[in-house]
Design a protein around this motif. Structure first.
Motif, PDB file in Angstrom:
ATOM      1  N   LEU A  95       0.836  -1.197   0.000  1.00  0.00           N
ATOM      2  CA  LEU A  95       0.000   0.000   0.000  1.00  0.00           C
ATOM      3  C   LEU A  95       0.871   1.247   0.000  1.00  0.00           C
ATOM      4  N   GLY A  96       0.505   2.223  -0.800  1.00  0.00           N
ATOM      5  CA  GLY A  96       1.195   3.509  -0.796  1.00  0.00           C
ATOM      6  C   GLY A  96       0.593   4.418   0.261  1.00  0.00           C
ATOM      7  N   VAL A  97       1.412   4.910   1.166  1.00  0.00           N
ATOM      8  CA  VAL A  97       0.910   5.720   2.279  1.00  0.00           C
ATOM      9  C   VAL A  97       1.784   6.952   2.462  1.00  0.00           C
ATOM     10  N   HIS A  98       1.254   7.928   3.186  1.00  0.00           N
ATOM     11  CA  HIS A  98       2.067   9.081   3.571  1.00  0.00           C
ATOM     12  C   HIS A  98       2.183   9.092   5.086  1.00  0.00           C
ATOM     13  N   ALA A  99       3.189   9.790   5.560  1.00  0.00           N
ATOM     14  CA  ALA A  99       3.577   9.693   6.966  1.00  0.00           C
ATOM     15  C   ALA A  99       2.481  10.119   7.926  1.00  0.00           C
ATOM     16  N   ASP A 100       1.708  11.138   7.576  1.00  0.00           N
ATOM     17  CA  ASP A 100       0.756  11.682   8.539  1.00  0.00           C
ATOM     18  C   ASP A 100      -0.433  10.749   8.790  1.00  0.00           C
ATOM     19  N   SER A 101      -0.933  10.108   7.740  1.00  0.00           N
ATOM     20  CA  SER A 101      -2.006   9.130   7.962  1.00  0.00           C
ATOM     21  C   SER A 101      -1.483   7.937   8.755  1.00  0.00           C
ATOM     22  N   LEU A 106      -4.160   5.327  10.306  1.00  0.00           N
ATOM     23  CA  LEU A 106      -4.134   4.212   9.358  1.00  0.00           C
ATOM     24  C   LEU A 106      -3.995   2.849  10.036  1.00  0.00           C
ATOM     25  N   LEU A 107      -3.103   2.723  11.021  1.00  0.00           N
ATOM     26  CA  LEU A 107      -2.904   1.418  11.653  1.00  0.00           C
ATOM     27  C   LEU A 107      -4.165   0.931  12.364  1.00  0.00           C
ATOM     28  N   GLU A 108      -4.932   1.846  12.920  1.00  0.00           N
ATOM     29  CA  GLU A 108      -6.190   1.447  13.552  1.00  0.00           C
ATOM     30  C   GLU A 108      -7.166   0.900  12.523  1.00  0.00           C
TER      31      GLU A 108
END
Length: 297
Positions: A95-101, A106-108
């Protein structure tokens, strides 16, 4: 017919950003990896890799990578559905993610999937305005970002709004902004940015204070958690998601400065539109949780 052993080599070279690392992952020699890529390019009649730093796929290479990843996921799902005992293990989902999410919600959202299904997540980090490139290149099966337009054959779903505010400790604010947050004070007060791709801070100051990218001093700290820690220790003021500092704002260890200004980013969940159950399950959970935690307008 496509040779999926050769496609695998292409995928690993792009993911590992080099032939030497790819060789270690594939447990073959570096010349063997090079030979596989050369043979695949000969079969396709065109270059599939841009051999620069970093290594990147050509447009044809991107299409092959998307095809390879989709076939891999479909094959895994088919095998598990027919003969679960022959499955090689958990499905691996990139999955492509950015640091703030990742630092806030996101982990929740992913935890229920990880706790109930055989899946391993490979989270590929990039700037929120660039994660769609990872999807387009076939390096991930879905991504979170600010790019609204879906890739061809894919889909885009609105996740919600991430609101960014300026925060600092009360002592820092008193020291550097005794007369409030002004253009003059911002020219000398230390800030913090994520990396050289990070334009959010510059965008905030340009929008509300007419300051350009080179008009303010800053630390560089490539960690969302370090942003909050730097502010907490009085090293800098910082632009962070409001969601990330709710506790600190509530207990007064950090305060919002430059109120009521805030920068709002609309986040989207982009996928290939692939009809694979595990990807659909992840999408449903991501959307469900994001719609609960993020403002919708």
């Amino acid at each position: 017919m496509l040779d999926y052993r050769l496609l695998e080599a292409l995928a690993v070279v792009v993911k590992e950003q080099g032939f030497e690392k790819a060789a270690r992952v594939l447990h073959v020699s570096q010349p063997a990896v090079s030979q596989r890529i050369k043979l695949l390019e000969e079969n396709m009649g065109q270059a599939l890799l841009i051999r620069g730093n970093p290594v990147s796929p050509t447009l044809a290479g991107q299409k092959l990578l998307c095809h390879y990843e989709q076939v891999r996921l479909l094959e895994e799902e088919t095998i598990k559905g027919i003969t679960p005992d022959l499955s090689e293990g958990p499905a691996k989902i990139s999955l492509g993610v950015h640091a703030d999410s990742l630092a806030t919600w996101l982990l929740e959202a992913l935890a229920p999937i990880a706790n109930t299904q055989r899946v391993l997540f490979d989270l590929v980090m990039d700037d929120q305005e660039q994660t769609h490139v990872l999807l387009k290149r076939g390096e991930v099966v879905a991504c979170i970002g600010t790019h609204e337009t879906p890739i061809q054959g894919g889909r885009s779903d609105f996740l919600g709004v991430m609101r960014y505010i300026l925060v600092a400790t009360p002592d820092f604010a008193q020291r550097w902004f005794p007369h409030g947050v002004t253009k003059t004070a911002l020219r000398v007060a230390p800030a913090v940015i994520f990396n050289n791709k990070d334009e959010l801070h510059s965008r905030f100051l340009e929008k509300f204070f007419n300051l350009g990218p080179g008009d303010f001093p800053f630390h560089v700290m490539p960690s969302s958690e370090a942003f909050v820690e730097a502010a907490h220790r009085g090293m800098a003021y910082t632009l962070v998601p409001e969601l990330q500092v709710k506790k600190q704002l509530a207990d007064g260890t950090l305060i919002q400065i430059a109120s009521p200004y805030c920068l709002e980013l609309r986040l989207y969940w982009l996928t290939w539109g692939l009809q694979v159950q595990i990807v659909q399950n992840i999408s449903q959970e991501i959307l469900r949780y994001a719609h609960q935690i993020l403002p919708q307008e």
